[in-house]
Design a protein around this motif. Sequence first.
Motif, PDB file in Angstrom:
ATOM      1  N   ILE A 183      -0.723   0.424  -4.101  1.00  0.00           N
ATOM      2  CA  ILE A 183      -1.891  -0.371  -4.471  1.00  0.00           C
ATOM      3  C   ILE A 183      -3.071   0.042  -3.587  1.00  0.00           C
ATOM      4  N   HIS A 210       0.811  -1.215   0.000  1.00  0.00           N
ATOM      5  CA  HIS A 210       0.000   0.000   0.000  1.00  0.00           C
ATOM      6  C   HIS A 210       0.847   1.269   0.000  1.00  0.00           C
ATOM      7  N   TYR A 256      -8.354  -1.739  -0.737  1.00  0.00           N
ATOM      8  CA  TYR A 256      -9.191  -2.937  -0.840  1.00  0.00           C
ATOM      9  C   TYR A 256      -8.460  -4.056  -1.580  1.00  0.00           C
ATOM     10  N   ALA A 257      -7.692  -3.686  -2.602  1.00  0.00           N
ATOM     11  CA  ALA A 257      -6.896  -4.689  -3.304  1.00  0.00           C
ATOM     12  C   ALA A 257      -5.799  -5.238  -2.404  1.00  0.00           C
ATOM     13  N   GLY A 306      -7.224  -7.899  -0.010  1.00  0.00           N
ATOM     14  CA  GLY A 306      -7.383  -9.211  -0.640  1.00  0.00           C
ATOM     15  C   GLY A 306      -6.050  -9.870  -0.937  1.00  0.00           C
ATOM     16  N   LEU A 307      -5.072  -9.104  -1.448  1.00  0.00           N
ATOM     17  CA  LEU A 307      -3.768  -9.663  -1.758  1.00  0.00           C
ATOM     18  C   LEU A 307      -3.050 -10.150  -0.505  1.00  0.00           C
TER      19      LEU A 307
END
Length: 380
Positions: free
Chosen positions: A327, A322, A330-331, A334-335
């Motif tokens: 990124i 992040h 929310y992505a 999940g990652l």
Amino acid sequence: MGVPPLGEGQGHPSPRPRGRLPALDALRLIAALMVALYHYGGRGGEITKAWGSSPRHQFPHLSTAFAYGCLGVQLFFVISGFVICMSGWGRSLRAFTASRAARLYPAYWVAVLLVTAVFALPWVRYAPVSTSDALVNLTMLQQPVGAERVLGVCWTLWVELRFYALFALFVVLPGATRHRVVLFCAVWTLASVLTTAAHAEALGVLVMPEHSSFFIGGIGLYLVHRYGHSLTAWGIVAISFLIGQHYAVAGLWHPPGPQHFSYRSQAVIIAVLAVGYAAVAVIATGGARRLSWRWLSFAGALTYPFYLVHEHLGWVVVEVLHRRLGIPSYAVLGLTVLLMLGLAWLLHVGVERRLTPLLRRGLDPGPTGDRPPATSPRSP
């Protein structure tokens, strides 16, 4: 012809054969994911450093829901009561002890060493514990001796160890029977409420009144699973839920205020616990029998290593993805979950599958008849 032990053949149905319950594995993974969402987006603390701001700003619409994920721990304890009663039935004390140690320690040792090593990297902002405290952590007894914890979640393992000790001493050692298990639940419940009433903190370390009801509820549900419906078994479940929700609300509820990360509703706390109990009850009564896909058991196998590594290593992954790579949050969420599941798979394949059987045989080299069938379930 010998007389069966009380509760094993006197007015009660014959026990069901022991076997793996894939739906219970799935429920364990759900509980672990609940805890992960809580650690990543439902609380403050070190995760704020990883995100660069409060998770409330990263997940403005979900952080309040994520805050209820901590109740996955109570669900773990219910499942553990069910599984430990199942796996300890008919075992010798030595076999039970070997099974528990072999299940808990291999992945735990590697997780402690891995987190310590990662936190020692110069670019990681989280400081490792001292060498002395890290060594104590390898025993899983760091809390009672006052050492700093390497893994934040290891406090639940200290709770589990005490439950195992009580169950081993009062059920496994004399030999599990329905009557003895019911008596164990009754005495532990009474000891828990008396400990709270007397404010006996020293006794509370052993009795664990704030956690005992959930283990007892799982044991009661296993009695339902093993012997079928009975007023006694369902009474154990009902009393454990009524007492357990009190301790959960007392520990997690507070009046609304700006000093708190989030506000949890009493009604939602109770509802989440009720859904958890109901889910285990459906499995116990055979309602989830059709959920027998093989991948569920594999998912269950990942739960324990995922639980061990997800929090502290998750901080590092979140910060890299992040704050350094930019990124979206929310992505990243999940990652991070997927990466921790991938690491859990590596620990399961590379550590648990190799070391668990070796450690079990080393601790219990006796006849194989004293060991559980290969399909026996794992505990959290």
